[in-house]
Design a protein around this motif. Structure first.
Motif, PDB file in Angstrom:
ATOM      1  N   GLN A 191       0.826  -1.207   0.000  1.00 29.65           N
ATOM      2  CA  GLN A 191       0.000   0.000   0.000  1.00 29.65           C
ATOM      3  C   GLN A 191       0.863   1.261   0.000  1.00 29.65           C
ATOM      4  OE1 GLN A 191      -2.635  -0.515   3.338  1.00 29.65           O
ATOM      5  NE2 GLN A 191      -3.996  -1.904   2.215  1.00 29.65           N
ATOM      6  N   ASP A 192       1.957   1.237   0.724  1.00 34.82           N
ATOM      7  CA  ASP A 192       2.871   2.379   0.718  1.00 34.82           C
ATOM      8  C   ASP A 192       3.416   2.634  -0.682  1.00 34.82           C
ATOM      9  OD1 ASP A 192       2.533   2.873   3.419  1.00 34.82           O
ATOM     10  OD2 ASP A 192       4.409   1.889   4.018  1.00 34.82           O
ATOM     11  N   LYS A 193       3.754   1.574  -1.399  1.00 34.21           N
ATOM     12  CA  LYS A 193       4.262   1.697  -2.759  1.00 34.21           C
ATOM     13  C   LYS A 193       3.190   2.263  -3.686  1.00 34.21           C
ATOM     14  CE  LYS A 193       6.878   0.745  -6.410  1.00 34.21           C
ATOM     15  NZ  LYS A 193       6.959   1.937  -7.224  1.00 34.21           N
ATOM     16  N   ILE A 194       1.978   1.767  -3.560  1.00 37.74           N
ATOM     17  CA  ILE A 194       0.872   2.246  -4.389  1.00 37.74           C
ATOM     18  C   ILE A 194       0.607   3.732  -4.114  1.00 37.74           C
ATOM     19  CG2 ILE A 194      -1.628   2.056  -4.813  1.00 37.74           C
ATOM     20  CD1 ILE A 194      -0.025  -0.154  -6.123  1.00 37.74           C
ATOM     21  N   ILE A 195       0.611   4.114  -2.853  1.00 37.33           N
ATOM     22  CA  ILE A 195       0.378   5.510  -2.491  1.00 37.33           C
ATOM     23  C   ILE A 195       1.471   6.397  -3.083  1.00 37.33           C
ATOM     24  CG2 ILE A 195       0.362   7.138  -0.553  1.00 37.33           C
ATOM     25  CD1 ILE A 195      -1.134   4.936   1.039  1.00 37.33           C
ATOM     26  N   ALA A 196       2.705   5.976  -3.004  1.00 40.64           N
ATOM     27  CA  ALA A 196       3.813   6.755  -3.578  1.00 40.64           C
ATOM     28  C   ALA A 196       3.663   6.879  -5.093  1.00 40.64           C
ATOM     29  CB  ALA A 196       5.149   6.112  -3.221  1.00 40.64           C
ATOM     30  N   ASP A 197       3.279   5.789  -5.750  1.00 44.24           N
ATOM     31  CA  ASP A 197       3.075   5.820  -7.200  1.00 44.24           C
ATOM     32  C   ASP A 197       1.934   6.767  -7.575  1.00 44.24           C
ATOM     33  OD1 ASP A 197       5.121   4.002  -7.471  1.00 44.24           O
ATOM     34  OD2 ASP A 197       3.809   2.271  -7.843  1.00 44.24           O
ATOM     35  N   LEU A 198       0.840   6.699  -6.827  1.00 42.33           N
ATOM     36  CA  LEU A 198      -0.294   7.573  -7.097  1.00 42.33           C
ATOM     37  C   LEU A 198       0.070   9.037  -6.841  1.00 42.33           C
ATOM     38  CD1 LEU A 198      -3.227   5.470  -5.596  1.00 42.33           C
ATOM     39  CD2 LEU A 198      -2.781   5.917  -8.006  1.00 42.33           C
ATOM     40  N   ASP A 199       0.877   9.284  -5.855  1.00 48.43           N
ATOM     41  CA  ASP A 199       1.333  10.640  -5.582  1.00 48.43           C
ATOM     42  C   ASP A 199       2.146  11.180  -6.753  1.00 48.43           C
ATOM     43  OD1 ASP A 199       1.676  12.934  -3.748  1.00 48.43           O
ATOM     44  OD2 ASP A 199       3.785  12.303  -3.765  1.00 48.43           O
ATOM     45  N   VAL A 245       2.318  14.805 -11.610  1.00 44.39           N
ATOM     46  CA  VAL A 245       2.438  15.008 -13.060  1.00 44.39           C
ATOM     47  C   VAL A 245       1.167  15.643 -13.611  1.00 44.39           C
ATOM     48  CG1 VAL A 245       2.596  13.796 -15.280  1.00 44.39           C
ATOM     49  CG2 VAL A 245       4.132  13.181 -13.408  1.00 44.39           C
ATOM     50  N   PHE A 246       0.012  15.127 -13.198  1.00 42.77           N
ATOM     51  CA  PHE A 246      -1.256  15.681 -13.670  1.00 42.77           C
ATOM     52  C   PHE A 246      -1.431  17.125 -13.208  1.00 42.77           C
ATOM     53  CE2 PHE A 246      -3.104  11.259 -14.214  1.00 42.77           C
ATOM     54  CZ  PHE A 246      -3.147  11.354 -15.589  1.00 42.77           C
ATOM     55  N   THR A 247      -1.049  17.414 -11.985  1.00 41.48           N
ATOM     56  CA  THR A 247      -1.158  18.775 -11.468  1.00 41.48           C
ATOM     57  C   THR A 247      -0.292  19.731 -12.274  1.00 41.48           C
ATOM     58  OG1 THR A 247      -1.639  17.957  -9.239  1.00 41.48           O
ATOM     59  CG2 THR A 247      -0.852  20.225  -9.421  1.00 41.48           C
TER      60      THR A 247
END
Length: 64
Positions: free
Chosen positions: A15-23, A28-30
């Motif tokens: 979950q930590d890895k997924i959260i970092a990837d989503l961040d 990038v989108f921002t």
């Protein structure tokens, strides 16, 4: 009991890895949205001022 703790640790790490990837994706989108907002603001200024920002509107094409 130890197996359950290990499983929970694995889940948290995942979950930590997924959260970092989503961040990263969100950053990038921002940045892209901010760039597009600047471009839209420039286009609005161009339309409001009546001055084209790309090429000359009254210039003859090169084949003339």
């Amino acid at each position: 009991m130890e197996d359950r703790i290990v499983e929970l640790e694995v889940r948290v790490a995942y979950q930590d890895k997924i959260i970092a990837d989503l961040d990263d994706v969100l950053r990038v989108f921002t940045a892209r949205i901010e760039q597009l907002q600047r471009e839209v603001a420039e286009l609005k200024r161009t339309v409001k001022d009546g001055t084209p920002s790309i090429g000359g509107a009254n210039e003859k094409p090169p084949h003339y």
